[in-house]
Enzyme design. Structure first.
Site, PDB file in Angstrom:
ATOM      1  N   GLU A 111      12.612   2.249  14.173  1.00  0.00           N
ATOM      2  CA  GLU A 111      11.569   3.161  13.693  1.00  0.00           C
ATOM      3  C   GLU A 111      10.406   3.091  14.667  1.00  0.00           C
ATOM      4  O   GLU A 111      10.579   2.641  15.801  1.00  0.00           O
ATOM      5  CB  GLU A 111      11.154   2.796  12.262  1.00  0.00           C
ATOM      6  CG  GLU A 111      10.551   1.408  12.113  1.00  0.00           C
ATOM      7  CD  GLU A 111       9.930   1.137  10.738  1.00  0.00           C
ATOM      8  OE1 GLU A 111       9.699   2.071   9.964  1.00  0.00           O
ATOM      9  OE2 GLU A 111       9.645  -0.045  10.464  1.00  0.00           O
ATOM     10  N   LYS A 125       6.516  -2.159   2.198  1.00  0.00           N
ATOM     11  CA  LYS A 125       5.319  -1.488   2.731  1.00  0.00           C
ATOM     12  C   LYS A 125       4.102  -2.386   2.511  1.00  0.00           C
ATOM     13  O   LYS A 125       3.233  -2.120   1.683  1.00  0.00           O
ATOM     14  CB  LYS A 125       5.141  -0.105   2.072  1.00  0.00           C
ATOM     15  CG  LYS A 125       4.262   0.845   2.885  1.00  0.00           C
ATOM     16  CD  LYS A 125       4.376   2.256   2.353  1.00  0.00           C
ATOM     17  CE  LYS A 125       3.314   3.202   2.924  1.00  0.00           C
ATOM     18  NZ  LYS A 125       3.366   3.393   4.372  1.00  0.00           N
ATOM     19  N   TYR A 151       0.841  -1.202   0.000  1.00  0.00           N
ATOM     20  CA  TYR A 151       0.000   0.000   0.000  1.00  0.00           C
ATOM     21  C   TYR A 151       0.872   1.246   0.000  1.00  0.00           C
ATOM     22  O   TYR A 151       2.088   1.179   0.212  1.00  0.00           O
ATOM     23  CB  TYR A 151      -0.952   0.003   1.197  1.00  0.00           C
ATOM     24  CG  TYR A 151      -0.295   0.384   2.510  1.00  0.00           C
ATOM     25  CD1 TYR A 151       0.542  -0.506   3.184  1.00  0.00           C
ATOM     26  CD2 TYR A 151      -0.492   1.647   3.070  1.00  0.00           C
ATOM     27  CE1 TYR A 151       1.146  -0.155   4.381  1.00  0.00           C
ATOM     28  CE2 TYR A 151       0.115   2.004   4.265  1.00  0.00           C
ATOM     29  CZ  TYR A 151       0.925   1.109   4.908  1.00  0.00           C
ATOM     30  OH  TYR A 151       1.533   1.461   6.090  1.00  0.00           O
ATOM     31  N   HIS A 177      -0.066 -21.099  -0.424  1.00  0.00           N
ATOM     32  CA  HIS A 177       0.930 -20.081  -0.055  1.00  0.00           C
ATOM     33  C   HIS A 177       1.713 -19.553  -1.250  1.00  0.00           C
ATOM     34  O   HIS A 177       1.877 -18.355  -1.412  1.00  0.00           O
ATOM     35  CB  HIS A 177       1.896 -20.617   1.002  1.00  0.00           C
ATOM     36  CG  HIS A 177       1.275 -20.704   2.364  1.00  0.00           C
ATOM     37  ND1 HIS A 177       0.133 -21.435   2.617  1.00  0.00           N
ATOM     38  CD2 HIS A 177       1.627 -20.139   3.533  1.00  0.00           C
ATOM     39  CE1 HIS A 177      -0.193 -21.312   3.889  1.00  0.00           C
ATOM     40  NE2 HIS A 177       0.702 -20.529   4.477  1.00  0.00           N
TER      41      HIS A 177
END
Ligand code: PLP
Length: 278
Positions: A175, A143, A31, A100
């Site tokens: 982070e 991401k 995303y 998978h």
């Protein structure tokens, strides 16, 4: 509310995605979020390039170039062309029987929507943040829509009355759950290097560029948990957070009031100038 789904603009209530979509079953997707400020997207090219790079990393075949001409249609349909807003883009691997390994030759599911959002000129939040060992996977550079680790960490921060949760790997701050983290010591700006343990934020990249323009020395180097109390300033960066001063990390208090460090403040003002110019 409108959504753009696989080339069509629909009312959000009538948009449909299969329960066999791998985004739903596995979180097998990427995303992106970008902010529209004053009639243009802030660092649109960098965001779309990161989307493209992340899709390549997980071998989803989608030509992100089509988005540049589709996004304006969504903005028009949403009546947000002229307004400040946030654009969400999600590309999942697509619909296939649940196995998978990657299925071959299926079209990805692509979805976008915009939400009105006016970002403040300068983020006045002086954030209290908590800290924990990073229990996520080792590919934080991707991401992915699989955000359970980030979601659980952020929920824990909120339960503690905090804005964010910082992550530690081997006692080094990497982070936060939806932001990057910076520290300042004696005028030098520190942030974790962009490796597989962090998402290389676009705001992070912009701030590094601003540091060089303002002649702040930068070290892309992680700060250990033990060094947190020795730092002069700390701040968070992210698309909707922009640049937020950190007031307190766990037990360590940087500011008792609402003052903000000199370097953080200088970067916030330089960031504002860039938004007005961009
Ligand atoms: N780190 C994580 C884990 C994030 O989820 C985000 C943004 O969502 C960031 C950092 C900041 O990235 P950006 O500045 O591109 O919004």
């Amino acid at each position: 509310k409108k959504v753009w789904l696989n080339g069509e603009i629909l009312d959000a209530g009538s948009a449909r995605i299969s329960v066999f979509d791998r985004g739903f079953l596995f979180g097998d997707g990427i995303y992106e979020v970008m902010a529209r400020i004053g009639g243009r997207f802030f660092y649109e090219k960098a965001h779309l390039k990161r989307l493209d790079t992340c899709l390549q990393k997980i071998k989803i075949d989608f030509d992100t170039r089509i988005l540049t001409k589709e996004i304006p249609k969504l903005l028009q349909a949403s009546d947000l062309f002229e307004n400040d807003c946030l654009l969400y883009i999600q590309v999942s691997r697509g619909v296939a029987p649940r196995k998978h390994a990657f299925p071959h030759d299926i079209p990805p599911t692509v979805m976008m929507y915009v939400t009105p959002k006016i970002l403040p000129d300068i983020n006045s939040v002086n954030a209290s943040v908590s800290i924990m060992n990073d229990f996520r996977w080792s590919r934080c550079d991707i991401k992915t829509t699989s955000l359970l680790g980030n979601v659980m960490a952020n929920e824990s921060a909120v339960q503690q009355g905090c804005y964010e949760m910082l992550f530690l790997r081997d006692d080094i701050v990497t982070e936060a759950s939806h932001c990057n983290v910076f520290f300042v010591k004696d005028g030098t700006v520190y942030t974790h290097p962009a490796n597989e343990l962090i998402l290389d934020g676009i705001t992070r990249q912009v701030v590094l560029e601003l540091c060089s323009q303002l002649n702040f020395e930068v070290r892309e180097e992680g700060i250990s948990k033990q060094r947190i109390p020795q730092m002069d300033e700390a701040f968070l960066t992210g698309t909707s957070t922009q640049i937020a001063s950190i007031k307190q990390i766990d037990q360590h208090i940087y500011y008792t009031g609402d003052e903000i460090g000199e370097v953080t403040k200088a970067l916030q003002h330089a960031f504002l100038a860039l938004k007005n110019k961009e």
